[in-house]
Design a protein around this motif. Structure first.
Motif, PDB file in Angstrom:
ATOM      1  N   ILE A 195       0.786  -1.042   0.319  1.00 57.04           N
ATOM      2  CA  ILE A 195       0.076  -0.181   0.135  1.00 57.04           C
ATOM      3  C   ILE A 195       0.926   1.631  -0.374  1.00 57.04           C
ATOM      4  CG2 ILE A 195      -1.639   1.508   1.357  1.00 57.04           C
ATOM      5  CD1 ILE A 195      -3.220  -1.090   2.426  1.00 57.04           C
ATOM      6  N   THR A 196       2.000   1.607   1.219  1.00 60.63           N
ATOM      7  CA  THR A 196       2.715   2.594   0.472  1.00 60.63           C
ATOM      8  C   THR A 196       2.863   2.617  -0.423  1.00 60.63           C
ATOM      9  OG1 THR A 196       3.458   1.673   3.372  1.00 60.63           O
ATOM     10  CG2 THR A 196       5.287   3.286   2.272  1.00 60.63           C
ATOM     11  N   ASN A 197       3.837   2.042  -1.294  1.00 58.81           N
ATOM     12  CA  ASN A 197       4.828   1.424  -2.496  1.00 58.81           C
ATOM     13  C   ASN A 197       3.838   2.341  -3.747  1.00 58.81           C
ATOM     14  OD1 ASN A 197       6.695   0.573  -1.701  1.00 58.81           O
ATOM     15  ND2 ASN A 197       6.314  -1.448  -1.914  1.00 58.81           N
ATOM     16  N   ALA A 198       2.648   1.919  -3.037  1.00 59.69           N
ATOM     17  CA  ALA A 198       1.337   2.447  -4.393  1.00 59.69           C
ATOM     18  C   ALA A 198       0.680   4.018  -4.743  1.00 59.69           C
ATOM     19  CB  ALA A 198       0.015   1.470  -4.747  1.00 59.69           C
ATOM     20  N   THR A 199       0.854   4.135  -2.495  1.00 55.24           N
ATOM     21  CA  THR A 199       1.090   5.289  -2.531  1.00 55.24           C
ATOM     22  C   THR A 199       1.930   6.706  -2.550  1.00 55.24           C
ATOM     23  OG1 THR A 199      -0.136   5.073  -0.258  1.00 55.24           O
ATOM     24  CG2 THR A 199       0.621   6.928  -0.665  1.00 55.24           C
ATOM     25  N   ARG A 200       3.751   6.135  -2.999  1.00 56.37           N
ATOM     26  CA  ARG A 200       4.028   6.783  -3.266  1.00 56.37           C
ATOM     27  C   ARG A 200       4.346   6.718  -5.611  1.00 56.37           C
ATOM     28  NH1 ARG A 200       8.771   3.918   0.383  1.00 56.37           N
ATOM     29  NH2 ARG A 200       8.847   5.118   1.986  1.00 56.37           N
ATOM     30  N   LEU A 201       3.670   5.456  -5.556  1.00 54.68           N
ATOM     31  CA  LEU A 201       3.727   6.104  -7.082  1.00 54.68           C
ATOM     32  C   LEU A 201       2.306   6.856  -7.353  1.00 54.68           C
ATOM     33  CD1 LEU A 201       4.774   2.554  -8.363  1.00 54.68           C
ATOM     34  CD2 LEU A 201       6.059   4.252  -8.266  1.00 54.68           C
ATOM     35  N   ALA A 202       1.545   6.860  -6.801  1.00 53.04           N
ATOM     36  CA  ALA A 202       0.701   7.772  -7.111  1.00 53.04           C
ATOM     37  C   ALA A 202       0.451   8.942  -6.497  1.00 53.04           C
ATOM     38  CB  ALA A 202      -0.735   7.573  -5.559  1.00 53.04           C
ATOM     39  N   SER A 203       1.612   9.398  -5.591  1.00 52.72           N
ATOM     40  CA  SER A 203       2.362  10.379  -5.216  1.00 52.72           C
ATOM     41  C   SER A 203       2.592  11.303  -6.142  1.00 52.72           C
ATOM     42  CB  SER A 203       2.580  11.009  -4.597  1.00 52.72           C
ATOM     43  OG  SER A 203       3.688  10.006  -3.715  1.00 52.72           O
ATOM     44  N   ALA A 204       3.995  10.321  -6.881  1.00 53.07           N
ATOM     45  CA  ALA A 204       4.300  10.744  -8.218  1.00 53.07           C
ATOM     46  C   ALA A 204       3.445  10.781  -9.041  1.00 53.07           C
ATOM     47  CB  ALA A 204       5.700   9.369  -8.336  1.00 53.07           C
ATOM     48  N   GLY A 205       2.519  10.802  -9.417  1.00 51.17           N
ATOM     49  CA  GLY A 205       1.691  10.590 -10.863  1.00 51.17           C
ATOM     50  C   GLY A 205       0.779  10.064 -11.213  1.00 51.17           C
ATOM     51  N   SER A 206       1.479   8.634 -11.095  1.00 45.20           N
ATOM     52  CA  SER A 206       1.098   7.715 -11.586  1.00 45.20           C
ATOM     53  C   SER A 206      -0.040   6.474 -11.355  1.00 45.20           C
ATOM     54  CB  SER A 206       2.230   6.366 -11.657  1.00 45.20           C
ATOM     55  OG  SER A 206       1.906   4.888 -11.815  1.00 45.20           O
ATOM     56  N   LEU A 207      -1.387   6.941 -11.311  1.00 44.42           N
ATOM     57  CA  LEU A 207      -2.816   6.770 -10.954  1.00 44.42           C
ATOM     58  C   LEU A 207      -3.557   5.831 -11.229  1.00 44.42           C
ATOM     59  CD1 LEU A 207      -4.433  10.375 -10.776  1.00 44.42           C
ATOM     60  CD2 LEU A 207      -3.517   9.198  -8.996  1.00 44.42           C
ATOM     61  N   SER A 208      -2.121   4.692 -12.241  1.00 51.60           N
ATOM     62  CA  SER A 208      -2.636   3.781 -12.786  1.00 51.60           C
ATOM     63  C   SER A 208      -2.716   2.198 -12.207  1.00 51.60           C
ATOM     64  CB  SER A 208      -2.019   3.361 -14.468  1.00 51.60           C
ATOM     65  OG  SER A 208      -0.902   3.854 -14.342  1.00 51.60           O
ATOM     66  N   GLN A 209      -1.500   2.724 -11.451  1.00 49.72           N
ATOM     67  CA  GLN A 209      -0.329   1.922 -10.239  1.00 49.72           C
ATOM     68  C   GLN A 209      -2.201   1.286  -9.566  1.00 49.72           C
ATOM     69  OE1 GLN A 209       1.895   0.349 -10.647  1.00 49.72           O
ATOM     70  NE2 GLN A 209       2.170  -1.029  -9.327  1.00 49.72           N
ATOM     71  N   ARG A 210      -2.274   0.015  -9.476  1.00 51.97           N
ATOM     72  CA  ARG A 210      -3.789  -0.810  -8.596  1.00 51.97           C
ATOM     73  C   ARG A 210      -2.774  -1.201  -7.127  1.00 51.97           C
ATOM     74  NH1 ARG A 210      -5.297   2.872 -10.264  1.00 51.97           N
ATOM     75  NH2 ARG A 210      -7.718   2.997 -11.405  1.00 51.97           N
ATOM     76  N   ALA A 245      -6.831  -1.071   0.872  1.00 49.28           N
ATOM     77  CA  ALA A 245      -5.647  -1.551  -0.145  1.00 49.28           C
ATOM     78  C   ALA A 245      -7.234  -1.484  -1.231  1.00 49.28           C
ATOM     79  CB  ALA A 245      -5.570  -3.092  -0.544  1.00 49.28           C
ATOM     80  N   ASP A 246      -8.052  -1.687  -0.879  1.00 51.99           N
ATOM     81  CA  ASP A 246     -10.104  -2.315  -1.846  1.00 51.99           C
ATOM     82  C   ASP A 246     -10.012  -0.938  -1.818  1.00 51.99           C
ATOM     83  OD1 ASP A 246      -9.679  -4.504  -1.804  1.00 51.99           O
ATOM     84  OD2 ASP A 246     -10.801  -5.080  -1.508  1.00 51.99           O
ATOM     85  N   ALA A 247     -10.044   0.167  -0.494  1.00 51.27           N
ATOM     86  CA  ALA A 247     -10.383   1.591  -0.910  1.00 51.27           C
ATOM     87  C   ALA A 247      -9.834   2.138  -1.807  1.00 51.27           C
ATOM     88  CB  ALA A 247     -10.625   1.879   0.529  1.00 51.27           C
ATOM     89  N   PHE A 248      -8.102   2.462  -0.667  1.00 48.47           N
ATOM     90  CA  PHE A 248      -7.499   2.739  -2.189  1.00 48.47           C
ATOM     91  C   PHE A 248      -6.930   2.622  -3.159  1.00 48.47           C
ATOM     92  CE2 PHE A 248      -3.030   3.728  -3.171  1.00 48.47           C
ATOM     93  CZ  PHE A 248      -2.708   4.977  -2.796  1.00 48.47           C
ATOM     94  N   ASP A 249      -7.272   1.630  -4.324  1.00 50.63           N
ATOM     95  CA  ASP A 249      -7.857   0.903  -5.648  1.00 50.63           C
ATOM     96  C   ASP A 249      -8.357   2.103  -5.521  1.00 50.63           C
ATOM     97  OD1 ASP A 249      -5.505  -0.253  -5.330  1.00 50.63           O
ATOM     98  OD2 ASP A 249      -6.816  -2.118  -5.139  1.00 50.63           O
ATOM     99  N   THR A 250     -10.159   2.024  -5.333  1.00 50.92           N
ATOM    100  CA  THR A 250     -11.149   2.554  -5.853  1.00 50.92           C
ATOM    101  C   THR A 250     -11.050   3.585  -5.514  1.00 50.92           C
ATOM    102  OG1 THR A 250     -12.714   0.958  -4.769  1.00 50.92           O
ATOM    103  CG2 THR A 250     -13.106   2.780  -5.276  1.00 50.92           C
ATOM    104  N   MET A 251      -9.970   4.684  -4.726  1.00 45.62           N
ATOM    105  CA  MET A 251     -10.042   6.319  -4.762  1.00 45.62           C
ATOM    106  C   MET A 251      -9.186   6.399  -5.704  1.00 45.62           C
ATOM    107  SD  MET A 251      -7.762   8.292  -1.786  1.00 45.62           S
ATOM    108  CE  MET A 251      -6.040   7.399  -2.674  1.00 45.62           C
ATOM    109  N   LEU A 252      -8.132   5.255  -6.128  1.00 45.15           N
ATOM    110  CA  LEU A 252      -7.165   5.458  -7.156  1.00 45.15           C
ATOM    111  C   LEU A 252      -7.701   5.751  -8.409  1.00 45.15           C
ATOM    112  CD1 LEU A 252      -3.676   3.682  -6.649  1.00 45.15           C
ATOM    113  CD2 LEU A 252      -3.938   6.209  -6.299  1.00 45.15           C
ATOM    114  N   ALA A 253      -8.997   4.908  -8.428  1.00 39.93           N
ATOM    115  CA  ALA A 253     -10.036   4.980 -10.461  1.00 39.93           C
ATOM    116  C   ALA A 253     -10.554   6.071 -10.280  1.00 39.93           C
ATOM    117  CB  ALA A 253     -10.729   3.154 -10.462  1.00 39.93           C
ATOM    118  N   ARG A 254     -11.344   6.635  -9.098  1.00 37.19           N
ATOM    119  CA  ARG A 254     -11.848   7.592  -9.084  1.00 37.19           C
ATOM    120  C   ARG A 254     -11.463   9.420  -9.332  1.00 37.19           C
ATOM    121  NH1 ARG A 254     -16.171   7.042  -4.390  1.00 37.19           N
ATOM    122  NH2 ARG A 254     -17.401   5.364  -5.219  1.00 37.19           N
TER     123      ARG A 254
END
Length: 366
Positions: free
Chosen positions: A100-115, A129-138
């Motif tokens: 979850i931390t690695n995905a968060t770092r990627l998202a903060s760097a602009g990679s929103l397609s990571q799940r 993790a599921d809530a975070f994936d849903t948030m990333l998709a939205r």
């Protein structure tokens, strides 16, 4: 936020596991020692088989000398076992958190397609993790929509500016050009640019939900919008029919009036060339109030209807009419509806035209 360096969660869990295991070991050894003290006398009579003499043997002191080093060895083993086992166990427990931390770092760097897509049965980490994936998709969908909107807005705003520049260039190179005609065309172009800018500002305001809320009767709002647009309906030869009940809700009076005005305006100008009709209805459901605007017009497929709420989307024939607008009418309706926690539904009519339904939360009138 800048933070001072500290111990990792894995190390803290390891120390906690080892400490708990040591405490349990100490309590267990203490219980054994207390049990021995209760059943072993302090001294015992020793009878020698070689000589007929008697002596007193200190049983407890000898037992302590034997028990103490073995207890220390057991505690040392428990400490080592607790540290090693705790380190391994904490690592396995925190593996989902690392993903979850690695995905968060990627998202903060602009990679929103990571799940994350954490496998396994449901638990606290997987729910996170599921809530975070849903948030990333939205968030990814929202960012993509904003980028499309910015690109379309730039294109739409550039068009009137380019036309104005071309008209001014013509006037500068041709002093004998008709000034009145030039002013009229510049006025029309600037009016369209101002309308587009105001629509963009209204869309931004509604999207941010930065507006006061008050009790609103949706039926009165629809009636006001209809009365305002009656001259436009007469000009287009469109008959407007209204009906409905008191529909209490809570929201912005100005934004809901804009919503109703946009719906009725679209229904009038995107209608049949003659003898068109528009029907405006309001109704009450158990938990919601409904505003529906239905009009005659060209036939639309469900796929075409679903795209009409996107910014700057217009039907093919609509672009070439005098009332093509700026392409934000239904986009503003959609944004205002969502800002009021409502739903917007577009349903094509089999005979042609469309029915637009806005459903908002119902309140009890005071």
């Amino acid at each position: 936020m800048d933070r001072a360096p500290g111990l990792s969660v894995r190390l803290k869990l390891t120390v906690s596991y080892a400490g708990f295991l040591m405490l349990a070991g100490v309590l267990l050894l203490a219980a054994v020692w207390m049990f021995l003290l209760r059943h072993v006398p302090e001294r015992a009579l020793l009878v020698s088989s070689d000589t007929p003499t008697y002596g007193v043997f200190p049983v407890r002191s000898n037992l302590l000398r034997v028990f103490a080093p073995r207890a220390a060895a057991v505690l040392a083993f428990l400490l080592a076992f607790g540290l090693v086992g705790g380190w391994i166990l904490a690592g396995r427990m925190l593996t989902p958190l690392t993903r979850i931390t690695n995905a968060t770092r990627l998202a903060s760097a602009g990679s929103l397609s990571q799940r994350i897509r954490l496998p396994g049965r449901t638990d606290e980490f997987r729910e996170l993790a599921d809530a975070f994936d849903t948030m990333l998709a939205r968030l990814e969908a929202h960012v993509a929509e904003q980028r499309r909107f910015a690109a379309n807005a730039s294109h739409e705003l550039r068009t009137p500016l380019a036309i104005s520049k071309a008209l001014l260039d013509v006037a500068r190179t041709d002093p004998g050009h008709d000034t009145g005609q030039l002013i009229d065309r510049l006025h029309a172009v600037n009016t369209r640019a101002i309308g587009l800018t105001e629509a963009l500002l209204l869309l931004s305001r509604a999207d941010q939900r930065s507006f006061p809320r008050e009790p609103v009767d949706l039926s009165l709002v629809a009636e006001e919008a209809t009365e305002t647009l009656l001259p436009l309906a007469e000009k287009h030869g469109v008959t407007v029919e209204t009906s409905g009940d008191v529909t209490p809700t809570v929201g912005s009076q100005a934004l809901l009036l804009q919503l109703a005005t946009n719906l009725v305006h679209n229904a009038i100008v995107h209608n049949l060339p003659e003898d068109g009709t528009v029907r405006v209805d309001t109704g009450v459901r158990p938990e919601t109030v409904v505003l529906s605007v239905e009009n005659t017009g060209e036939k639309l497929t469900p796929q075409q209807a679903s795209t009409l709420t996107e910014p700057f989307q217009r039907g093919t024939e609509r672009v070439h009419t005098d009332h093509a607008g700026v392409g934000l009418g239904l986009a503003i309706v959609k944004t205002i509806t969502h800002a009021h926690d409502g739903t917007l539904t577009l349903t094509p009519r089999p005979a042609g035209g469309i029915r637009v339904t806005v459903e908002l939360p119902r309140t009890t009138p005071v």
